[in-house]
Design an enzyme around this catalytic site. Structure first.
Site, mmCIF file in Angstrom:
data_model
loop_
_atom_site.group_PDB
_atom_site.id
_atom_site.type_symbol
_atom_site.label_atom_id
_atom_site.label_comp_id
_atom_site.label_asym_id
_atom_site.label_seq_id
_atom_site.Cartn_x
_atom_site.Cartn_y
_atom_site.Cartn_z
ATOM 1 C CE LYS A 163 -4.056 -1.725 0.441
ATOM 2 N NZ LYS A 163 -5.322 -1.571 -0.775
ATOM 3 C CG ASP A 191 -3.912 -0.983 -3.900
ATOM 4 O OD1 ASP A 191 -3.956 -0.120 -4.894
ATOM 5 O OD2 ASP A 191 -4.821 -1.450 -3.357
ATOM 6 C CD GLU A 218 -5.146 -3.085 -6.620
ATOM 7 O OE1 GLU A 218 -6.243 -3.023 -6.260
ATOM 8 O OE2 GLU A 218 -4.100 -3.766 -6.248
ATOM 9 C CG ASP A 243 -9.413 -1.695 -6.429
ATOM 10 O OD1 ASP A 243 -10.533 -2.047 -6.608
ATOM 11 O OD2 ASP A 243 -8.967 -1.819 -5.196
ATOM 12 C CE LYS A 267 -10.549 -4.455 -3.923
ATOM 13 N NZ LYS A 267 -10.124 -3.136 -3.134
#
EC number: 5.1.1.-
Length: 369
Positions: A163, A191, A218, A243, A267
């Protein structure tokens, strides 16, 4: 079979460590659990984990939408008729995919239990036998992220999702530190959670990352800016994943048309559950775009639902469904064989719910009959 009652539980799942991403820090994860009862005595469980930065839903609004809008319309309906269930939900209220996902997952759990089959058998059968489990590194200073990665390798992990997204220069230092510590044979995915905002910042970062053997980058830019993703992809050889920019078939069509991604992250909380997730995977497959199934850091309920989707589709080549590994307490018993996940053959979602833990973690609840 008819739905006779829907219980709603607003719970908070305790995290082992704070979960830090570009736009927030979480000490626990708020979630809405759905317990759906039928006239045949079959019970199904669903879950909705909202993120107001992604779908515009919150923990409180999801509970309110389920209680006052969605569940009253579903009492008396057959949970096996999932196409009709989704049509009714869509005709009742626009959007709110997290709330709809909670209902969808509970319906699939009931379907599987009714037919004595695991959910993956209802959506294509098992294609994959196992998936590697990826450890997610929360944002911290470079040394701490590198140290955590090294410690997780000792536990068997072979891939990491980093992250980042606070500052380009600091993010590059974080990624360099982790790569230096773990070596070149460990997979690293980055990400950004929209944190680099635009194509200019993103291209600046990518020029410094080309030598670090990154699997993919991402969602570096704001979710709605699919044009920027297409522009970035035309300027770099690093694979790009969308995403937050992918919620429904509408965005998927645009991504395909603009050739804006090498891979997409599906998701259930963004698209509305298992049924629409399968549709997205089929769309992506027609365009030759690989998929991942990710999560909003969910309990065993929604995590297992995501795994059923992933295990049933050839085009889904990676998963990031590690919520249960991050909690000190969970309401379900989804089992991980770190560094792998393998599904069992039990009917429905294939998990057991601990009702005592569910009540312990509940902050407020209600029931609709």
């Amino acid at each position: 079979m008819k739905i006779t009652a829907i219980h709603l539980y607003a719970i908070r799942l305790p995290l082992r460590n704070p979960f830090v991403i570009s736009y927030g820090s979480y000490s626990d994860m708020p979630s809405i659990i759905v317990k759906m009862e039928t006239d045949e005595g079959i019970i199904g469980y669903g879950e909705g984990v909202a993120d107001d930065h992604v779908t515009g839903e919150s923990w409180e609004s999801t509970f309110h939408t389920l209680k006052h809008t969605l569940t009253p319309a579903l009492i008396g309906q057959n949970p096996m008729n999932i196409e009709k269930i989704h049509d009714m939900m869509d005709n009742t209220i626009y959007g709110v995919p997290t709330a709809k996902a909670a209902i969808d997952i509970a319906c699939f759990d009931i379907m599987g239990k009714k037919l004595n089959q695991p959910v993956y058998q209802l959506i294509g059968g098992r294609y994959h036998e196992e998936f590697p489990v990826t450890h997610v590194l929360s944002i911290a200073d470079p040394e701490n992220m590198a140290e955590e990665a090294a410690s997780m390798i000792q536990k068997g992990y072979q891939s990491f999702k980093m992250k980042v997204g606070t500052n380009v220069k600091e993010d590059v230092k974080r990624i360099e530190a982790v790569r230096e510590r773990v070596g070149n044979d460990i997979a690293i995915r980055v990400d950004v959670n929209q944190g680099w905002k635009n194509s200019a910042n993103t291209l600046t970062a990518l020029r410094s990352l080309g030598h670090l053997n990154i699997d993919w980058i991402e969602q570096p830019v704001i979710a709605d800016d699919i044009d920027a993703m297409a522009h970035i992809r035309s300027k770099t050889d690093l694979p790009l994943m969308i995403d937050e920019g992918l919620k429904s078939s509408r965005e998927m069509r645009q991504i395909i048309k603009l050739e804006a991604a090498d891979k997409v992250n599906i998701k259930l909380m963004k698209c509305g559950g298992i049924y629409p997730a399968v549709k997205l995977a089929h769309q992506a497959e027609m365009a030759g775009i690989e998929c991942q199934v990710g999560s909003m850091v969910e309990s065993s309920v929604a995590s297992s639902a995501g795994f059923h989707v992933a295990f049933s589709k050839k085009i889904i080549t990676s998963v990031e469904l590690t919520g249960p590994l991050k909690f000190t307490k969970d309401i379900g018993n989804l089992h991980y064989d770190v560094p792998f996940i393998r599904l069992n053959e039990k009917p429905g979602l294939g998990i057991e719910i601990n009702e005592d833990t569910l009540q312990e973690l509940t902050v407020f609840q209600d029931i609709v009959r």
